[in-house]
Design a protein around this motif. Sequence first.
Motif, PDB file in Angstrom:
ATOM      1  N   THR A   1      -5.789   4.689  -1.073  1.00 33.28           N
ATOM      2  CA  THR A   1      -4.486   4.656  -0.429  1.00 33.28           C
ATOM      3  C   THR A   1      -3.667   3.548  -1.082  1.00 33.28           C
TER       4      THR A   1
ATOM      5  N   LYS B   1       7.694   4.365  -4.263  1.00 37.67           N
ATOM      6  CA  LYS B   1       6.372   4.841  -3.907  1.00 37.67           C
ATOM      7  C   LYS B   1       6.229   4.641  -2.397  1.00 37.67           C
TER       8      LYS B   1
ATOM      9  N   LYS C   1       0.221   6.437   0.517  1.00 42.22           N
ATOM     10  CA  LYS C   1      -0.578   7.652   0.696  1.00 42.22           C
ATOM     11  C   LYS C   1      -1.387   7.487   1.978  1.00 42.22           C
ATOM     12  N   PRO C   2      -1.252   8.415   2.939  1.00 44.64           N
ATOM     13  CA  PRO C   2      -0.416   9.614   2.875  1.00 44.64           C
ATOM     14  C   PRO C   2       1.075   9.292   2.761  1.00 44.64           C
ATOM     15  N   ALA C   3       1.834  10.265   2.309  1.00 43.91           N
ATOM     16  CA  ALA C   3       3.245  10.026   2.002  1.00 43.91           C
ATOM     17  C   ALA C   3       4.026   9.587   3.229  1.00 43.91           C
TER      18      ALA C   3
ATOM     19  N   LEU D   1       2.838  13.271  -5.938  1.00 40.54           N
ATOM     20  CA  LEU D   1       1.712  12.383  -6.218  1.00 40.54           C
ATOM     21  C   LEU D   1       1.865  11.806  -7.620  1.00 40.54           C
TER      22      LEU D   1
ATOM     23  N   CYS E   1      -3.601   7.416  -5.682  1.00 39.65           N
ATOM     24  CA  CYS E   1      -3.496   6.869  -4.324  1.00 39.65           C
ATOM     25  C   CYS E   1      -2.061   6.476  -3.968  1.00 39.65           C
TER      26      CYS E   1
ATOM     27  N   TYR F   1       2.145   8.241  -3.450  1.00 41.08           N
ATOM     28  CA  TYR F   1       3.177   9.264  -3.553  1.00 41.08           C
ATOM     29  C   TYR F   1       4.527   8.604  -3.831  1.00 41.08           C
TER      30      TYR F   1
END
Length: 280
Positions: free
Chosen positions: A151, A181, A184-186, A213, A217, A219
């Motif tokens: 993450t 950025k 993660k998760p987005a 992505l 790790c 998004y």
Amino acid sequence: MEGVRCWVLVLAILSSASTLCSADLQLNTNLQPTSIIDNVTETLLVRCTLEGSNNDAVAAQSLTLSFKKPSSVSPKEHVSVERNGVPKLSSDIENRASVGGSINTDSLTASFLNLEFNTVSCADVGNYTCRFTYLNGTSMTMETSAEVSGTSRPGRIEVRHEPVKPKYTVGEDVTLHCEAKVSKPAGEWTWQRLEGEVWKPYTNGVSQGKPALVTDCAYFRNTSLVYRIATEEETKFRCIINNDINNSMETSINGEVNGGQPLIISPVLVMLAILSATWR
């Protein structure tokens, strides 16, 4: 026919018995930690071990540890140790990792292989597979895998205006963009406008892009706000990821009437106006 079936059954049992000797051994892939946070987690230990009962009929040959990124087609060997040999480390990670291990011919369960990273990044997120090669009448292998997930925390937020101007005409539309950025998760983008001394949610003209992505790790995501200039006063907005003030960026826009162009009055016209008033 009954006799044939009996011999087939006996052969099947004998065949199973020959593999049960090696089945007493169990290969393990141990991870510490099992999930990393990009730019936060400092170390990662991957360990291959054998446990169970020793079997004199099993002759250990090698222990290897391979790694496969989620975006890769095939795995790559990171470390290995051969019977009566020293552990070897892949050259592409030797500057940030160390290896230890050995094949113990007297006690197989004392055999192990360690890979320890002292610098961890998203590049280390993926599948780690331990493979044990041995002889038990013939060359055989057993393997097992474990997954390291990853993450990240939101990155630096970039803000821009479109079009780019020091001031905007009242009634003109300006688009504010934020991108970063978003972990993660987005994460989700939201907007707020400063009203007096209070930041309040703002939803008019707001849109949000789909997360992409960009590392294993993290998004990337963008958002925009279209605002029609309503006043000459400064208007302040801020975009926020997951409603966390620590992951926000403030921006402001200024308006002006008639594009800020001053009214130019000709001196000749002023003089004529004065003379006209005098003659009257």
